[in-house]
Design a protein around this motif. Structure first.
Motif, mmCIF file in Angstrom:
data_model
loop_
_atom_site.group_PDB
_atom_site.id
_atom_site.type_symbol
_atom_site.label_atom_id
_atom_site.label_comp_id
_atom_site.label_asym_id
_atom_site.label_seq_id
_atom_site.Cartn_x
_atom_site.Cartn_y
_atom_site.Cartn_z
ATOM 1 N N SER A 32 0.856 -1.191 0.000
ATOM 2 C CA SER A 32 0.000 0.000 0.000
ATOM 3 C C SER A 32 0.889 1.237 0.000
ATOM 4 C CB SER A 32 -0.877 0.020 1.255
ATOM 5 O OG SER A 32 -1.752 -1.067 1.277
ATOM 6 N N PHE A 34 0.883 5.566 0.945
ATOM 7 C CA PHE A 34 0.169 6.567 1.740
ATOM 8 C C PHE A 34 0.728 7.972 1.475
ATOM 9 C CE2 PHE A 34 -1.917 3.619 4.649
ATOM 10 C CZ PHE A 34 -1.082 2.519 4.661
ATOM 11 N N TYR A 36 0.636 11.349 3.931
ATOM 12 C CA TYR A 36 0.251 11.985 5.191
ATOM 13 C C TYR A 36 0.497 13.485 5.068
ATOM 14 C CZ TYR A 36 0.088 7.489 7.685
ATOM 15 O OH TYR A 36 -0.234 6.226 8.118
ATOM 16 N N LEU A 46 -3.405 11.007 8.040
ATOM 17 C CA LEU A 46 -3.511 10.382 6.734
ATOM 18 C C LEU A 46 -4.323 11.270 5.804
ATOM 19 C CD1 LEU A 46 -2.919 7.808 5.060
ATOM 20 C CD2 LEU A 46 -5.193 7.006 5.732
ATOM 21 N N LYS A 49 -4.739 7.165 0.547
ATOM 22 C CA LYS A 49 -3.943 5.959 0.376
ATOM 23 C C LYS A 49 -4.434 5.185 -0.838
ATOM 24 C CE LYS A 49 -6.737 2.954 3.343
ATOM 25 N NZ LYS A 49 -6.731 2.111 4.574
ATOM 26 N N THR A 51 -4.172 0.968 -2.245
ATOM 27 C CA THR A 51 -3.758 -0.350 -1.771
ATOM 28 C C THR A 51 -3.262 -1.272 -2.875
ATOM 29 O OG1 THR A 51 -6.037 -1.109 -1.904
ATOM 30 C CG2 THR A 51 -5.299 -0.257 0.214
ATOM 31 N N GLU B 102 -3.041 2.113 8.693
ATOM 32 C CA GLU B 102 -2.893 3.554 8.897
ATOM 33 C C GLU B 102 -2.397 3.858 10.304
ATOM 34 O OE1 GLU B 102 -6.616 5.547 8.529
ATOM 35 O OE2 GLU B 102 -5.857 7.469 9.279
#
Lengths: 113, 114
Positions: A32, A34, A36, A46, A49, A51, B102
Motif C-alpha cells: 500500500s 500513503f 500523510y 492520513l 492511500k 492499496t 494507517e
C-alpha cells in the motif's frame, strides 16, 4: 530495503494554482502507499492511500495514483488554497517481519493568497 | 472518539537532564510507535510496542528507551540529554496487529534542550 524519495521543498504557489508533489518508491512486492499531511503545530494525519496498482486515492481535492510501472505515487491538486499550506509525507508501510514504516523527507507547501 | 494524546506538549530541559514523555493511544489501539522529527533528519523511527512488547527499535543510542503499559499507554524516556535531542517527538497508534495499517498521530511533544 524500502525507500521513498520525495521532491525537495519548499514548494511555493499562489492560491488556485495546480500542485504536483513527486514521490517514487523502492519496495519488494506491491505494498500500500500513503500520503500523510502535517499542518503547522500538529501531528501527521492520513491524507489518502492506495492499496494496489492503478488505484487512485483521493481526499479533500487531492489525488494520487499508484503507478507500479514507474514506482510512483505523485500527489496532485487542481486548485490549492492557503489552508493547504503544510508538510506532505509520502510513506510505505512496514513489510515482512518489521514494524518500521518508511517515510519520505517531507515536502513543505506554502500557498500565498 | 478521542485521538492520540501526548503530554507534555512543550518542555525545556538542560543538558544532562532526563525527560519522560507520555502517549495515550486511541481507545482500542494496542500498537504504539514513537518518532523523532527534526528539520535536518526528517521523521525517524524510535520504537514500536504492541501489548507491552517492543517489536522494533530504531537506530538510536541506549539513552532512548520506552515502555508500554497494560492499558496500551506508552512512555519514552531520554536520559543524559544532549543539545541534539531537541526535536518534536511524535507518537502514533494503530488498530490491530498488522504492520501495514494507517497510523494515527498525536500532536507531539516539543523538546528543547539548552
Amino acid at each position: 530495503g524500502n525507500s521513498v524519495t520525495q521532491m525537495e521543498g519548499p514548494v511555493t504557489l499562489s492560491e488556485e494554482a495546480f500542485l504536483t508533489i513527486n514521490c517514487t518508491y523502492t519496495a519488494t512486492g506491491y505494498p500500500s502507499l500513503f500520503w500523510y499531511v502535517q499542518y503547522p503545530g500538529e501531528g501527521l494525519q492520513l491524507l489518502l492511500k492506495a492499496t494496489k496498482a492503478d488505484d487512485k486515492g483521493s481526499n479533500k481535492g487531492f489525488e494520487a495514483t499508484y503507478r507500479k510501472e514507474t514506482t510512483s505515487f505523485h500527489l496532485e491538486k487542481g486548485s490549492v488554497q492557503v489552508s493547504d499550506s503544510a508538510v506532505y509525507f509520502c510513506a510505505l508501510p512496514a513489510s515482512g517481519g518489521s514494524y518500521i514504516p518508511t517515510f519520505g523527507r517531507g515536502t513543505s507547501l506554502i500557498v500565498h493568497p | 472518539k478521542a485521538g492520540v494524546t501526548q503530554t507534555p506538549r512543550y518542555l525545556i530541559k538542560t543538558r544532562g537532564q532526563q525527560v519522560t514523555l507520555s502517549c495515550s493511544p486511541i481507545s482500542g489501539h494496542r500498537s504504539v510507535s514513537w518518532y523523532q522529527q527534526t528539520p535536518g533528519q526528517g521523521l525517524q523511527f524510535l520504537f514500536e510496542y504492541f501489548s507491552e512488547t517492543q517489536r522494533n527499535k530504531g537506530n538510536f543510542p541506549g539513552r532512548f528507551s520506552g515502555r508500554q503499559f497494560s492499558n496500551s499507554r506508552s512512555e519514552m524516556n531520554v536520559s543524559t540529554l544532549e543539545l541534539g535531542d531537541s526535536a518534536l517527538y511524535l507518537c502514533a497508534s494503530r488498530l490491530g496487529d498488522s504492520n501495514t495499517g494507517e497510523l494515527f498521530f498525536g500532536e507531539g511533544s516539543r523538546l528543547t534542550v539548552l
